[in-house]
Design an enzyme around this catalytic site. Structure first.
Site, mmCIF file in Angstrom:
data_model
loop_
_atom_site.group_PDB
_atom_site.id
_atom_site.type_symbol
_atom_site.label_atom_id
_atom_site.label_comp_id
_atom_site.label_asym_id
_atom_site.label_seq_id
_atom_site.Cartn_x
_atom_site.Cartn_y
_atom_site.Cartn_z
ATOM 1 N N GLY A 24 -11.478 7.921 -1.619
ATOM 2 C CA GLY A 24 -12.225 6.753 -1.121
ATOM 3 C C GLY A 24 -11.632 5.436 -1.585
ATOM 4 O O GLY A 24 -12.339 4.508 -1.958
ATOM 5 N N SER A 26 -9.465 3.353 0.179
ATOM 6 C CA SER A 26 -8.986 2.364 1.150
ATOM 7 C C SER A 26 -10.094 1.631 1.888
ATOM 8 O O SER A 26 -10.447 1.958 3.021
ATOM 9 C CB SER A 26 -8.078 3.056 2.171
ATOM 10 O OG SER A 26 -6.865 3.341 1.553
ATOM 11 N N SER A 32 -11.299 7.141 5.112
ATOM 12 C CA SER A 32 -11.108 7.222 3.652
ATOM 13 C C SER A 32 -12.440 7.032 2.946
ATOM 14 O O SER A 32 -12.786 7.776 2.014
ATOM 15 C CB SER A 32 -10.116 6.143 3.202
ATOM 16 O OG SER A 32 -10.273 5.824 1.829
ATOM 17 N N ASN A 114 4.181 4.017 6.671
ATOM 18 C CA ASN A 114 4.008 2.877 5.764
ATOM 19 C C ASN A 114 5.106 2.819 4.707
ATOM 20 O O ASN A 114 5.043 1.987 3.797
ATOM 21 C CB ASN A 114 2.645 2.949 5.056
ATOM 22 C CG ASN A 114 1.505 3.045 6.038
ATOM 23 O OD1 ASN A 114 0.739 4.001 6.030
ATOM 24 N ND2 ASN A 114 1.380 2.069 6.927
ATOM 25 N N HIS A 141 -3.423 1.930 -5.108
ATOM 26 C CA HIS A 141 -2.805 3.262 -5.122
ATOM 27 C C HIS A 141 -1.548 3.298 -4.262
ATOM 28 O O HIS A 141 -0.606 4.027 -4.557
ATOM 29 C CB HIS A 141 -3.804 4.333 -4.661
ATOM 30 C CG HIS A 141 -4.207 4.255 -3.221
ATOM 31 N ND1 HIS A 141 -4.955 3.219 -2.700
ATOM 32 C CD2 HIS A 141 -3.967 5.083 -2.190
ATOM 33 C CE1 HIS A 141 -5.163 3.423 -1.421
ATOM 34 N NE2 HIS A 141 -4.580 4.543 -1.069
ATOM 35 N N GLU A 178 3.075 -3.489 5.289
ATOM 36 C CA GLU A 178 2.694 -2.067 5.396
ATOM 37 C C GLU A 178 3.677 -1.267 6.260
ATOM 38 O O GLU A 178 3.338 -0.204 6.757
ATOM 39 C CB GLU A 178 1.269 -1.962 5.929
ATOM 40 C CG GLU A 178 0.242 -2.683 5.061
ATOM 41 C CD GLU A 178 -0.459 -1.804 4.026
ATOM 42 O OE1 GLU A 178 -0.724 -0.628 4.337
ATOM 43 O OE2 GLU A 178 -0.759 -2.294 2.927
ATOM 44 N N ARG A 218 -3.810 -6.315 6.215
ATOM 45 C CA ARG A 218 -2.853 -5.880 5.207
ATOM 46 C C ARG A 218 -1.435 -6.416 5.458
ATOM 47 O O ARG A 218 -0.591 -6.380 4.576
ATOM 48 C CB ARG A 218 -2.784 -4.357 5.163
ATOM 49 C CG ARG A 218 -4.105 -3.670 4.838
ATOM 50 C CD ARG A 218 -3.808 -2.242 4.415
ATOM 51 N NE ARG A 218 -4.897 -1.302 4.545
ATOM 52 C CZ ARG A 218 -4.754 -0.008 4.237
ATOM 53 N NH1 ARG A 218 -3.586 0.473 3.818
ATOM 54 N NH2 ARG A 218 -5.764 0.814 4.362
ATOM 55 N N HIS A 254 -4.237 -0.657 10.530
ATOM 56 C CA HIS A 254 -2.805 -0.816 10.859
ATOM 57 C C HIS A 254 -2.718 -0.877 12.378
ATOM 58 O O HIS A 254 -3.539 -0.295 13.083
ATOM 59 C CB HIS A 254 -1.991 0.385 10.371
ATOM 60 C CG HIS A 254 -1.788 0.440 8.882
ATOM 61 N ND1 HIS A 254 -1.946 1.594 8.150
ATOM 62 C CD2 HIS A 254 -1.436 -0.510 7.977
ATOM 63 C CE1 HIS A 254 -1.709 1.349 6.876
ATOM 64 N NE2 HIS A 254 -1.387 0.090 6.750
ATOM 65 N N CYS A 373 0.979 8.253 11.647
ATOM 66 C CA CYS A 373 1.033 7.780 10.247
ATOM 67 C C CYS A 373 1.991 8.622 9.436
ATOM 68 O O CYS A 373 2.616 8.153 8.496
ATOM 69 C CB CYS A 373 -0.337 7.926 9.595
ATOM 70 S SG CYS A 373 -1.659 7.106 10.424
#
Ligand SMILES: N=C(N)NCCC[C@H](NC(=O)CCC(=O)O)C(=O)O
Length: 449
Positions: A24, A26, A32, A114, A141, A178, A218, A254, A373
């Site tokens: 959890g 993000s 997430s 990413n 992270h 990113e 981001r 994203h 991703c």
């Protein structure tokens, strides 16, 4: 075939690491947060990823493998004041701050879209393939990733004449970056000059540019501009488009959650970009080829919420050797009736996308990572492909070796308290030592030095 025309787009998928977990971490990534503290199955996650890689290889597409990062990141915990030997550091972190321990265990490097931004040699004035590792500084992270990513990229693309590696941008939100998730290359075919579309969420300098108000943007315009400069992309081959802040505020963290491009096709939701009509006109005018197809999905067919839940636009879009174009979608798209209906109508409509294949990537999807991703796209000529570390390319044998490696080293269950188990550290280091041999990477991890 001339040199230029024998170009391929190689997908380098991230191998899910042995410590894949749901923490959890993000904010702004709905999956997430919704699945925080769920029990993960690292073995299943890695095998799901390998099955997709093998399927792409079996369809005749070039496929490579990106190694995971060394987790737990014990040196990061030491930098945060946890002292003693590795076991003591883990035990103290587990007692004092389970969330920090989970953060340093994250297998988020699996989402290699990413990892970096990549500009193929057809787009760069020095004729090299350029990589800039992403600083990913919006989430702690993920900010742990860039230095290992650079080490891995240099071990995979290890030829100075052919590949140019740039250090990630300064670790400051001003240059939030990113990677390829916010970058799309449009071209008539992979060997042709392309238009590099950089999509940003906000600007650090230009106060006229209004970003999202609920969730973070981001990617900054300033970061994207810096990468275009570093990659030596001619002005007429680069374009900067703002993502619609309203969709960022609905969980599109994203650009690759609301749009995907491949060759001369841009597949996007009608709300993907700010002032979308003007944005698409800009892209059409800047396009360097002859025939750009934009497949724009209307909200009445697929809502933004449906797009975020199904990850329709996080599908890969690939050109198959027979010239057809396939959507490689997560199974979640079948389970959403609106999305499934749309895909069916799209396949029979008059556009270049004429096939679809679904994959079960639930372990990754539950943390907000879909098919696109999990891969980093690198368009290469035949010669450049021969300069890549061949041990990182997929084959029948590599698939079997990696599957056995996962079966041998991975747990099939990880919950919060497992992370405090010092045995997990021992297991992951043994796994990665084996892997650096399998992929011929050398000692890329700090613990191996
Ligand atoms: N869309 C692309 N290209 N990548 C998806 C990245 C998902 C990743 N999730 C996470 O990092 C969740 C980790 C956790 O909560 O345990 C992120 O938010 O950065």
């Amino acid at each position: 075939m001339s040199e230029q025309n024998s170009s391929f787009e190689v997908n380098f998928d991230g191998l899910v690491g042995p410590t894949h977990n749901y923490a959890g971490l993000s904010y702004g990534n709905v999956a997430s947060l919704n699945n925080a503290d769920a029990i993960s199955n690292p073995k299943e996650a890695a095998l799901q990823g390998l099955i997709k890689m093998k399927a792409m290889h079996d369809m005749g597409l070039k496929q490579g493998v990106f190694a995971p990062h060394a987790r737990p990141d014990v040196s990061a915990l030491r930098r945060l004041g946890f002292t003693g030997n590795d076991t003591q550091v883990l035990n103290k972190a587990a007692k004092e701050s389970p969330i920090l321990l989970r953060t340093c265990y994250s297998a988020s490097a699996m989402w290699t879209a990413n990892a970096a931004t990549v500009s193929p040699s057809q787009d760069t004035t020095d004729g090299k393939v350029h990589f800039t590792s992403a600083n990913l500084n919006n989430k702690f992270h993920r900010s742990l990733e860039p230095s290992t990513t650079s080490n891995l990229l240099k071990a995979m693309f290890n030829d100075d004449e052919t590949f140019e590696h740039h250090t990630h941008l300064p670790d400051q939100p001003f240059f939030g970056d990113e990677g390829a998730a916010n970058h799309t290359r449009l071209c008539d075919e992979h060997g042709a000059k392309g238009l590099e579309v950089f999509v940003y969420g906000a600007s650090s300098l230009n106060q006229q540019i209004v970003g999202p108000s609920k969730f973070p943007a981001r990617q900054t315009l300033e970061a994207s501009e810096a990468i275009a400069r570093l990659h030596k992309i001619p002005n007429e081959q680069r374009i900067f488009i703002q993502q619609n802040p309203e969709v960022i505020d609905q969980g599109v963290f994203h650009n690759d959650v609301i749009a995907v491009g491949n060759a001369n096709v841009l597949f996007c939701h009608e709300q993907a970009f700010l002032n979308q009509a003007q944005a698409l006109t800009q892209i059409r005018q800047a396009y360097t080829g002859e025939k750009l197809h934009i497949v724009e999905v209307p909200t009445h067919a697929v809502s933004v919420q449906d797009a975020v839940k199904s990850y329709l636009f996080n599908s890969q879009l690939v050109s198959l050797p027979d010239g057809s174009m396939m959507l490689v979608a997560p199974e979640e798209c079948i389970k959403n009736q609106k999305v499934a209906d749309y895909i069916e109508s799209m396949l029979s409509a008059n556009n270049p996308i004429n096939a679809v294949k679904f994959f079960d990537l639930r372990q990754s999807m539950q943390n907000g990572g879909g098919p696109a991703c999990l891969r980093l796209r690198v368009a290469l000529t035949q010669t450049e492909l021969s300069k890549v570390n061949q041990a990182t390319l997929m084959s029948e044998e590599k698939f079997n070796t990696l599957s056995q490696w996962v079966e041998k080293h991975y747990r099939d269950k990880l919950s919060d308290h497992d992370l405090a188990d010092p045995q997990l550290l021992v297991e992951t280091r043994a796994a990665l030592d084996d892997l650096t041999d399998i992929l011929n990477l050398g000692s890329v991890y700090e613990f191996q030095k």
